[in-house]
Design an enzyme around this catalytic site. Sequence first.
Site, PDB file in Angstrom:
ATOM      1  N   ALA A  92       0.837  -1.209   0.000  1.00 53.54           N
ATOM      2  CA  ALA A  92       0.000   0.000   0.000  1.00 53.54           C
ATOM      3  C   ALA A  92       0.869   1.255   0.000  1.00 53.54           C
ATOM      4  O   ALA A  92       0.555   2.235  -0.692  1.00 53.54           O
ATOM      5  CB  ALA A  92      -0.942  -0.007   1.207  1.00 53.54           C
ATOM      6  N   CYS A  93       1.958   1.238   0.741  1.00 54.94           N
ATOM      7  CA  CYS A  93       2.855   2.399   0.764  1.00 54.94           C
ATOM      8  C   CYS A  93       3.484   2.636  -0.600  1.00 54.94           C
ATOM      9  O   CYS A  93       3.646   3.788  -1.014  1.00 54.94           O
ATOM     10  CB  CYS A  93       3.937   2.221   1.816  1.00 54.94           C
ATOM     11  SG  CYS A  93       3.384   2.642   3.468  1.00 54.94           S
TER      12      CYS A  93
END
Length: 132
Positions: A92-93
């Site tokens: 997600a990052c």
Amino acid sequence: MGFTHDSDGWQKSLSTEFINRYVFPDGQLDNISNIEHVMESARFEIADVEALRAHYALTLRHWVGRLERGHARALQYVNEATYRVWRLYMAACALEFEAGDIGIYQVLAGKRAAGNLPLPLTRRHLYEPQRG
């Protein structure tokens, strides 16, 4: 070096609650200009700022790939839930870095005083082949 957000302060959201609970308890992000302002208010002179967002997105993708390839080995050290939390967080990052929502900066600063900070005047030394 530090992570930044594209907006002021740390807004409570589903993703920040997840990060605070499972990854970085009490972690907060702010934008680079606020961080620089606080540094300057504390009498630090900012000598250089380098944005590493594009590099870090690639790094995270490599880490996720390595984690997935080493799934069985990772489970020797952590349980499946912890493995999944970190896999989700890093993936997600990477997307957040690519979208420009979060960044990472290296800020070179020193306490403000008379004279110059003991730094090279250019970055030429970074790109020339080393001799000797």
